[in-house]
Design an enzyme around this catalytic site. Structure first.
Site, PDB file in Angstrom:
ATOM      1  N   HIS A   1      -2.540  -3.013  -6.172  1.00 55.33           N
ATOM      2  CA  HIS A   1      -2.998  -2.651  -4.829  1.00 55.33           C
ATOM      3  C   HIS A   1      -4.510  -2.670  -4.730  1.00 55.33           C
ATOM      4  O   HIS A   1      -5.196  -1.800  -5.259  1.00 55.33           O
ATOM      5  CB  HIS A   1      -2.452  -1.272  -4.450  1.00 55.33           C
TER       6      HIS A   1
ATOM      7  N   GLU B   1      -5.306  -0.093  -7.655  1.00 53.17           N
ATOM      8  CA  GLU B   1      -4.227   0.764  -8.156  1.00 53.17           C
ATOM      9  C   GLU B   1      -3.193  -0.112  -8.868  1.00 53.17           C
ATOM     10  O   GLU B   1      -2.644  -1.042  -8.263  1.00 53.17           O
ATOM     11  CB  GLU B   1      -3.564   1.517  -7.006  1.00 53.17           C
TER      12      GLU B   1
ATOM     13  N   ASN C   1      -3.436   6.599  -0.624  1.00 49.03           N
ATOM     14  CA  ASN C   1      -2.776   6.821   0.668  1.00 49.03           C
ATOM     15  C   ASN C   1      -1.980   8.117   0.705  1.00 49.03           C
ATOM     16  O   ASN C   1      -1.656   8.607   1.790  1.00 49.03           O
ATOM     17  CB  ASN C   1      -1.876   5.636   1.023  1.00 49.03           C
TER      18      ASN C   1
ATOM     19  N   SER D   1       0.807  -1.218   0.000  1.00 44.35           N
ATOM     20  CA  SER D   1       0.000   0.000   0.000  1.00 44.35           C
ATOM     21  C   SER D   1       0.837   1.264   0.000  1.00 44.35           C
ATOM     22  O   SER D   1       0.328   2.336  -0.309  1.00 44.35           O
ATOM     23  CB  SER D   1      -0.934   0.016   1.220  1.00 44.35           C
TER      24      SER D   1
END
Length: 504
Positions: free
Chosen positions: A144, A156, A194, A123
């Site tokens: 991801h 992702e 993130n 991540s």
């Protein structure tokens, strides 16, 4: 580029919640799937969890029994890494530790064919660093998923420095064939979600540190005015403060301690205390059985205004004019600078400056600011703040106006940008910077934030609705007030504001 054939074997390494979820996704899409975990019994337990999930889907009528049985038959447990030899795609979903991941990929490379795609579900770690030292780093990419993988649509697809374009294209096509929505990102700290999400937590924490209000009230404002499904403190308690704080630190340190990503001492204290959120029963909230429900600070009922004068255009708050008229309140419109005047108070939408600073600059002494709302017609709550010079009676006057429209009103401290505007401006700024640096396209960034975190709007689209100029003014006001480079505006945002071009 075509997706992997459903005849292609997919291997998932790591049978925790995320790895098992990915295995379920691939098996439901028709692939033979091997699930492996180095921990004794973990892969068997992971498979049993997938079967239980399939059973629940059947019970709810979302999956046919025959399809569940076929999916279960395609998912088997691997006893050792030696069974990887026939894999076409290997997905790693183990602990977030660079050294451990690199060691695993080194072992995998010796077992699989040269054309096998190697993907990491990391991540926040660098895909480039994970692939470094391998003989064929070009076939290593990020894949991801978001938890729970069978439910969340977003994936992702992350390119490392050596990742091959055709390999990335295959993963994009394969993710689509699995019913997911892929977005492309480069291997930069935090990728899209993130990275761009950091201000959602950071601004909430900073507002708490500055005593803008308490935790339940700040969460309520973000939910009921901002339209977010959860406020920042609720979400951090759900994620776990150990996890959330670790990701923030990782992104901060990976960006050479850029102040935009600075962690919070408040959250650090929670981690030190072991108050990690729901999983420990205590975080910002008390999650113990029988705990008292949180109380949100709300202004007392006040009379509706007898009449209202609107001077100029209210910008994103323009729907208030029609709403007031529909509520039967006489509204007079005049030229001006976007103000709502009533007997006893002058209201203005926040532009990033505090009410006190605006009064010092010549605004009316009875000034009360109100915050941005996702939709002023449907919003259940509005946040307000008064200038130090304003009489206390101005609060009741302002509250009465919004209450006449069926809104609950929360008074907060007079801080730059209030709550929703400040947070959305920072989210948009980080999204703009990610676009500027080529992390992802603007459309993929907004898509990722909506699908990965259920944001009510993508931050760039939201900034467009608020007005790029107002967002830029807000950031400049924040930076001027705090003298903190954390609030510096992205060049992408500045250029679009200067040219009048859309952000998307």
């Amino acid at each position: 580029m075509s997706a992997l054939s459903t005849n292609a074997t997919v291997v998932v390494i790591g049978a925790g919640a995320m790895g098992s979820g990915i295995a379920q996704v691939a098996a439901q899409a028709g692939h033979p799937v091997l699930l492996y975990d180095a921990r004794d019994g973990a892969a068997k337990k992971g498979r049993e969890g997938v079967l239980a999930n399939l059973g629940r889907l059947v019970e709810k009528g979302r999956l046919e029994p025959d399809d569940a049985a076929a999916t279960a038959a395609r998912l088997t447990v691997a006893a050792s890494l030696m069974e990887l030899k026939g894999a076409r795609l290997v997905v790693e979903a183990i602990v977030e530790d660079l050294a451990i991941k690199r060691k695993l990929f080194g072992e995998i490379e010796d077992l699989v064919a040269e054309e096998t795609i190697l993907a990491t579900n990391t991540s926040s770690l660098s895909v480039t660093a994970i692939a470094a030292g391998l003989r064929h780093p070009h076939r290593v990419c990020g894949l991801h998923f978001f938890n729970p993988a069978p439910v969340m649509a977003l994936v992702e697809i992350v390119s490392g420095l050596a990742s091959d374009a055709e390999v990335l294209d295959v993963l994009v096509a394969t993710a689509r064939s699995w019913g997911k929505v892929p977005v492309r990102a480069t291997s930069t700290p935090g990728f899209i979600v993130n990275r761009v999400a950091r201000p959602f937590y950071a601004e909430g924490l900073r507002l708490l540190e500055e005593a803008a209000s308490d935790v339940p009230t700040l969460d309520a404002i973000m939910r009921e005015a901002g339209g977010f499904r959860m406020g920042p403190f609720e979400l951090m308690d759900l994620i776990g403060h150990d996890v959330n704080f670790a990701v923030t630190r990782s992104v901060f340190e990976a960006n050479f301690c850029d102040p935009r990503f600075r962690p919070s001492l408040v959250q650090q204290e929670l981690v030190a205390a072991g108050w990690l959120g729901r999983k420990t029963g205590r975080g910002f909230y008390d999650h113990a059985a029988g705990a008292a429900p949180p109380r949100v600070r709300t202004c007392s009922p006040a009379p509706a205004p007898r009449s209202v004068v609107i001077e100029g255009v209210l910008g994103p708050a323009e729907p208030l004019a029609a709403a007031l008229a529909n509520a039967g309140i006489p509204v007079e419109c005049r030229p001006g600078e976007g103000l709502i005047r009533m007997e006893g108070a002058t209201l203005a939408l926040s532009d990033g400056r505090t009410a006190t600073a605006r009064v010092a600059g010549g605004a009316a002494a009875d000034l009360v600011l109100f915050d941005v709302a996702l939709d002023y017609v449907t919003a259940k709550r509005v946040a307000i703040a008064k200038a130090d010079q304003a009489p206390d009676a101005a609060i009741a006057t302002a509250a009465g106006l919004f209450q006449s429209l069926g809104k609950t009103v929360s008074l907060i401290g007079d801080l730059p940008g209030l709550v929703v505007l400040r947070t959305v401006a920072m989210l948009a700024n980080e999204a703009a910077e990610a676009a500027h640096l080529g992390v992802a396209t603007p459309s993929d960034i907004d898509r990722a934030m909506k699908l990965g975190l259920n944001y009510p709007k993508g931050p760039l689209a939201w900034a467009q609705d608020i007005g790029v100029g107002r967002v830029l003014e807000t950031l400049e006001a924040l930076q001027a007030a705090y003298g903190d480079d954390r609030y510096r505006a992205s060049l992408f945002l500045r250029r679009r504001a200067a040219s009048g071009m859309a952000l998307m």
